[in-house]
Design a protein around this motif. Structure first.
Motif, mmCIF file in Angstrom:
data_model
loop_
_atom_site.group_PDB
_atom_site.id
_atom_site.type_symbol
_atom_site.label_atom_id
_atom_site.label_comp_id
_atom_site.label_asym_id
_atom_site.label_seq_id
_atom_site.Cartn_x
_atom_site.Cartn_y
_atom_site.Cartn_z
ATOM 1 N N THR A 183 -1.577 6.155 -13.772
ATOM 2 C CA THR A 183 -0.369 5.377 -13.451
ATOM 3 C C THR A 183 0.878 6.028 -14.046
ATOM 4 O O THR A 183 1.958 5.982 -13.446
ATOM 5 N N GLU A 184 0.755 6.633 -15.223
ATOM 6 C CA GLU A 184 1.902 7.336 -15.805
ATOM 7 C C GLU A 184 2.247 8.581 -14.982
ATOM 8 O O GLU A 184 3.422 8.895 -14.771
ATOM 9 N N SER A 185 1.222 9.295 -14.490
ATOM 10 C CA SER A 185 1.465 10.502 -13.693
ATOM 11 C C SER A 185 2.175 10.179 -12.392
ATOM 12 O O SER A 185 2.984 10.982 -11.907
ATOM 13 N N LEU A 186 1.878 9.002 -11.812
ATOM 14 C CA LEU A 186 2.413 8.660 -10.492
ATOM 15 C C LEU A 186 3.493 7.580 -10.558
ATOM 16 O O LEU A 186 3.829 6.997 -9.523
ATOM 17 N N ALA A 187 4.028 7.327 -11.741
ATOM 18 C CA ALA A 187 5.073 6.302 -11.877
ATOM 19 C C ALA A 187 6.280 6.654 -11.009
ATOM 20 O O ALA A 187 6.817 7.760 -11.089
ATOM 21 N N SER A 230 -1.640 -4.541 -23.680
ATOM 22 C CA SER A 230 -2.648 -3.600 -23.164
ATOM 23 C C SER A 230 -2.672 -3.595 -21.643
ATOM 24 O O SER A 230 -2.764 -2.534 -21.012
ATOM 25 N N ILE A 231 -2.590 -4.768 -21.046
ATOM 26 C CA ILE A 231 -2.604 -4.871 -19.583
ATOM 27 C C ILE A 231 -1.400 -4.154 -18.991
ATOM 28 O O ILE A 231 -1.526 -3.312 -18.087
ATOM 29 N N VAL A 232 -0.238 -4.456 -19.511
ATOM 30 C CA VAL A 232 0.990 -3.849 -18.997
ATOM 31 C C VAL A 232 1.019 -2.349 -19.305
ATOM 32 O O VAL A 232 1.439 -1.535 -18.480
ATOM 33 N N GLY A 233 0.541 -1.976 -20.482
ATOM 34 C CA GLY A 233 0.567 -0.575 -20.890
ATOM 35 C C GLY A 233 -0.285 0.321 -20.024
ATOM 36 O O GLY A 233 -0.006 1.519 -19.884
ATOM 37 N N ALA A 234 -1.346 -0.230 -19.422
ATOM 38 C CA ALA A 234 -2.205 0.562 -18.536
ATOM 39 C C ALA A 234 -1.586 0.753 -17.162
ATOM 40 O O ALA A 234 -2.038 1.603 -16.394
ATOM 41 N N GLY A 287 0.800 -1.212 0.000
ATOM 42 C CA GLY A 287 0.000 0.000 0.000
ATOM 43 C C GLY A 287 0.831 1.259 0.000
ATOM 44 O O GLY A 287 0.321 2.348 0.248
ATOM 45 N N ASN A 288 2.130 1.137 -0.301
ATOM 46 C CA ASN A 288 3.002 2.311 -0.338
ATOM 47 C C ASN A 288 3.078 2.960 -1.716
ATOM 48 O O ASN A 288 3.737 3.986 -1.877
ATOM 49 N N ASP A 289 2.434 2.357 -2.714
ATOM 50 C CA ASP A 289 2.440 2.912 -4.062
ATOM 51 C C ASP A 289 1.338 2.216 -4.852
ATOM 52 O O ASP A 289 0.473 1.552 -4.273
ATOM 53 N N LEU A 290 1.385 2.358 -6.174
ATOM 54 C CA LEU A 290 0.349 1.752 -7.016
ATOM 55 C C LEU A 290 0.726 0.354 -7.489
ATOM 56 O O LEU A 290 0.132 -0.160 -8.443
ATOM 57 N N ARG A 319 8.368 11.318 -4.794
ATOM 58 C CA ARG A 319 9.462 10.623 -5.454
ATOM 59 C C ARG A 319 10.715 11.466 -5.236
ATOM 60 O O ARG A 319 10.851 12.551 -5.809
ATOM 61 N N GLY A 320 11.614 10.976 -4.359
ATOM 62 C CA GLY A 320 12.733 11.821 -3.959
ATOM 63 C C GLY A 320 12.207 13.048 -3.247
ATOM 64 O O GLY A 320 11.473 12.944 -2.264
ATOM 65 N N GLN A 321 12.548 14.222 -3.746
ATOM 66 C CA GLN A 321 12.012 15.451 -3.169
ATOM 67 C C GLN A 321 10.875 16.023 -4.007
ATOM 68 O O GLN A 321 10.400 17.142 -3.736
ATOM 69 N N GLN A 322 10.399 15.252 -4.988
ATOM 70 C CA GLN A 322 9.286 15.708 -5.818
ATOM 71 C C GLN A 322 7.963 15.267 -5.191
ATOM 72 O O GLN A 322 7.803 14.105 -4.806
ATOM 73 N N ILE A 323 7.034 16.194 -5.123
ATOM 74 C CA ILE A 323 5.757 15.952 -4.468
ATOM 75 C C ILE A 323 4.629 16.073 -5.480
ATOM 76 O O ILE A 323 4.667 16.934 -6.361
#
Length: 810
Positions: free
Chosen positions: A329-333, A57-61, A35-38, A355-359
């Motif tokens: 998922t791309e936005s929060l990768a 398609s599954i992996v791409g999503a 539960g620490n990420d997606l 992600r690091g120091q990015q919020i």
């Protein structure tokens, strides 16, 4: 020792070492999602085969899990002969693509031809052998082995689903698997809804000894995914309370989804919203794995909305929901989930990712209405992007105003603002904390109190810690506030931090119910960030006032997990002119004691009863005695056998049913024995057809028309159970004419038991009147008991005695 024997011994040792390494490697290499990420995002796939394009398609999503069925009847077409070729094909297609498998060990019908239930000894043995064979074939791949699918509904468990049969089967399968592969992951029971009573019954029968995670399927409906927040909380608490000592068992959403068809009040846009929000809301609610149903439509027929749950069409063309998931998922990768900020409303969400120091912040509302949220400490410029829009946001002197809607908005700072960086390092306060000892409290709270984020906090920032009750159930519950300063210097050993854990009311409030912990980070300019958690005791106690028998008040003292009680119970009347003390001692494993108070007649009880349980609290730095007081006004309803109640068998008129009600002398057993009781001989449905049928026990006119003078706590009655599994509930009406239906247990017992149906709005149903799920004005109890077949064929005999309504005392 001869050389041959030595070589044999060496080979055996090497074999054991290799087995040990394999065991350790499976769980270490393939841990459960945290539960620490997606990384807990998954998709259900029920296509018989998977093409390379499907997998792309599954992996791409961004899906990391694929749930597939391993159908017993398809694998074992002849007894003892297993053909896994079709399973091999699907798993081979997914191999090496970065996804893990949830394998459902189930069948819509069994090789024995009994239509999909496993209850006879030879069937249980055969299923256990099949499960062990499947695990042996695909071991050490990090598969989560799910023991059956939806055993709580007739569609997948023919006949009458019941916890006894399911747990016998699941236990046999688990033992067969663990005998040779003890490091494989086992999950279940994959209930068709978050059926707390069915799950409780399974846990009582030892199911949690075998499981590494509990899987449930929230009901498919047009209700938003956030609506299951309270049910997930209840289930997380129940699992924590009933799990074997030292075993931590997470709750997973094993299957949940929404169609996109108007026939079920849905649209493609709403499906896209829910596809994003289901996984985000589950993260916020301590549910680290979320499986969406389904990957593709079974058909694209508009006339059949039940076939349109896919994120792709039947031809695997991406739908709006697919594109929305991919966008999120791309936005929060690469971003880790940090915390949920409290925005002042349970329906408004703000999740913090780093992600690091990015919020990044992800904000939305579950209300379906456009509104805004203000994050007053934030400064600077931001960009917000959702599936349907992009906005530029600029903070003012009063903070950052963010528009909220149904589509989650990903908000990204455009500069390294100290306030937003601080958010990324403020440790999470879990959504639900279950405690029994001081160490439990430390484990749940310490990280958020002594956070590394304080290094970035401006001088003069303070942390306010509030421990407060939330449940209005008649108990007098203590509250406490602490204010911490000099945050950067705080450690676990700081006296002011130690004081919190020494005095924490949540640790001492053992009475069943929810409390709330609120952490408010207050900046020098008065702006603030807030985190909240629901807190429950691991070993709760319940006090219940029962109807008077022979002029004596009875009180049921329950240790809901069997943890011992050692104290005394003091009862006094509202005028404080009567007082009586009884010693309360229970042994480990003993769940209840029935106590009698001779000085309290029904008329005295109805003026108000004050019950104070005092006991030594474990887990404190020194032995402390605390009092927990229940203040209630019991309302005795007329005698159920002779008081003019009406019993009506209702439901689907096309389904057969039979009901005979008669007044009898109560069967032997608990206090109602020998007293007048209402006996119900009933049959709902037939062996060949079942459907929607229920029995209403309607209160006499005078009682049904009496408005309660204070908030309703519960409706109770003595019930002589028949083990039929029927569901009990109660209906009350508010001053707008709205009906509120409160749910009690299923009758899975035989003999007398006091049934208390709590007036819990978080899990109630409602209709008519205001129809908003909120109690408007006073309540009156119109139907003390509803006995529901839950769509199954049931027949049996019940006895009911001593109906009583309990309200909050003054």
């Amino acid at each position: 020792m001869p050389l041959r024997g030595s070589l044999a011994l060496v080979c055996l040792l090497l074999l054991l070492v290799n087995i040990r390494v394999a065991w350790a490697g499976n769980r270490e290499s393939f841990p459960l999602p945290t539960g620490n990420d997606l990384s807990g995002l998954g998709i259900n796939v029920n296509k018989p085969s998977l093409t390379a394009s499907d997998v792309d398609s599954i992996v791409g999503a961004g899906y990391k899990w694929v749930r597939i069925d391993i159908d017993w009847a398809s694998v074992e077409r002849r007894p003892g002969q297993y053909d896994f070729a079709h399973v091999d094909a699907r798993l081979n297609a997914l191999s090496g693509r970065g996804v893990r498998i949830i394998g459902i060990l189930m069948s819509s019908y069994t090789p024995f031809g009994n239509g999909g239930s496993v209850d006879l000894p030879e069937e249980i043995d055969a299923y256990a052998r099949f499960a062990a064979a499947a695990v042996a074939r695909y071991r050490n791949r990090g598969v989560l082995w799910e023991i059956w699918n939806e055993p709580d509904v007739p569609m997948f468990w023919k006949g009458r689903p019941n916890p006894d049969d399911y747990v016998r089967m699941a236990s046999a399968a688990a033992e067969a698997i663990k005998a040779n592969h003890p490091d494989e992951w086992l999950v279940g029971p994959a209930c068709s809804r978050i059926d707390i009573e069915f799950l409780r019954a399974c846990f009582n029968r030892g199911l949690l000894r075998h499981l590494d995670a509990v899987t449930v399927h929230p009901p498919y409906a047009s209700v938003a995914p956030e609506a299951f927040r309270e049910l997930y909380t209840k289930l997380n608490v129940l699992v924590a309370q009933m799990a074997p000592a030292g075993k931590s068992i997470p709750v997973f959403c094993g299957e949940g989804g929404y169609t996109d068809q108007a026939a079920l009040a849905m649209t493609p846009d709403l499906q896209a919203q829910y596809a994003q929000r289901q996984m985000l809301a589950n993260l916020a609610n301590n549910v680290p794995l979320s499986i969406w149903y389904n990957f593709s439509n079974s058909t694209d027929w508009q006339s059949n909305p039940h076939s349109n749950y896919g994120v792709t069409s039947a031809s695997v063309a991406p739908k709006a929901s697919y594109r929305a998931v991919r966008q999120l998922t791309e936005s929060l990768a690469g971003y880790a989930y940090v915390s949920r900020l409290w925005l002042g409303n349970a329906d408004d969400y703000c999740l913090v990712f780093r992600r690091g120091q990015q919020i990044k912040l992800v904000l939305w509302t579950a209300t379906g209405q456009s509104r805004s949220a203000r994050l007053s400490p934030l400064t600077g410029r931001y960009v917000g992007k959702s599936f349907v829009r992009e906005v530029s946001l600029v903070a003012t002197s009063t903070g950052l105003s963010v528009p909220l809607g149904g589509h989650p908005l990903v908000v990204t700072p455009q500069s390294d603002e100290a306030s937003s960086i601080l958010l990324g390092y403020w440790s999470r306060l879990p959504a639900t904390i279950v405690i029994a000892t001081r160490q439990d409290a430390v484990d749940g709270l310490l990280g958020a109190i002594t956070s590394q984020a304080w290094a970035a906090a401006p001088e003069g920032t303070r942390l306010v810690v509030d421990d407060m009750p939330t449940t209005v159930d008649g108990y007098v519950r203590p509250a406490k506030r602490w204010t911490l300063t000099n945050l950067a210097s705080l450690t676990a050993a700081s006296p002011e931090v130690q004081q919190i854990f020494n005095e924490l009311p949540s640790l001492r409030d053992r009475v069943q119910g929810k409390r709330r912990l609120r952490l408010t980070l207050v900046f020098p300019n008065g702006s603030s960030f807030v985190q909240e958690a629901n807190v429950f005791h691991r070993n709760p106690v319940r006090l219940t006032v029962l109807p008077a028998v022979a002029g004596r008040m009875n009180v049921l003292v329950q240790s809901l997990t069997g943890a011992p009680i050692n104290g005394r119970l003091v009862s006094r009347n509202a005028a404080a002119t009567l007082s009586q003390t009884v010693t309360v001692t229970t042994l480990a494993g003993q769940q209840e004691r029935l106590l009698s108070f001779s000085s309290f007649s029904p008329s005295i009880m109805e003026q108000g009863v004050y019950l104070t349980l005092t006991e030594v609290v474990e887990g404190s730095t020194s032995a402390q005695t605390t009092a927990r007081t229940l203040v209630v006004k019991p309302v005795h309803f007329p005698n159920v056998a002779t008081g003019g109640y009406t019993t009506i068998l209702q439901g689907d008129s096309n389904i057969a049913g039979r009901l005979v009600a008669s007044s009898v002398s109560g069967l032997a057993g608990a206090p109602p024995a020998g007293l007048p009781a209402l006996q119900l001989d009933y049959e709902m449905g037939t062996l060949s057809s079942s459907g929607f049928k229920y029995i209403n026990l309607i209160a006499p006119e005078a009682a049904a028309n009496t408005w309660l003078s204070s908030p309703l706590v519960s409706v109770g009655a003595w019930v002589y159970g028949d083990g039929s599994g029927v569901q009990l509930s109660s209906v009350a009406q508010d001053e707008t004419g709205q009906r509120h239906k409160f749910f009690g247990p299923r009758i899975d017992w035989k003999g007398w038991r006091w049934v208390s149906i709590a007036a819990d709005l978080s899990t109630s149903e409602h209709w008519m009147g205001a129809n908003d799920g909120i109690v408007h004005g006073r309540l009156r109890v119109t139907t003390p008991l509803v006995i529901d077949s839950c769509g199954k064929y049931v027949a049996g005999r019940l006895q009911i005695s001593g109906v009583m309504v309990t309200t909050v005392g003054q």
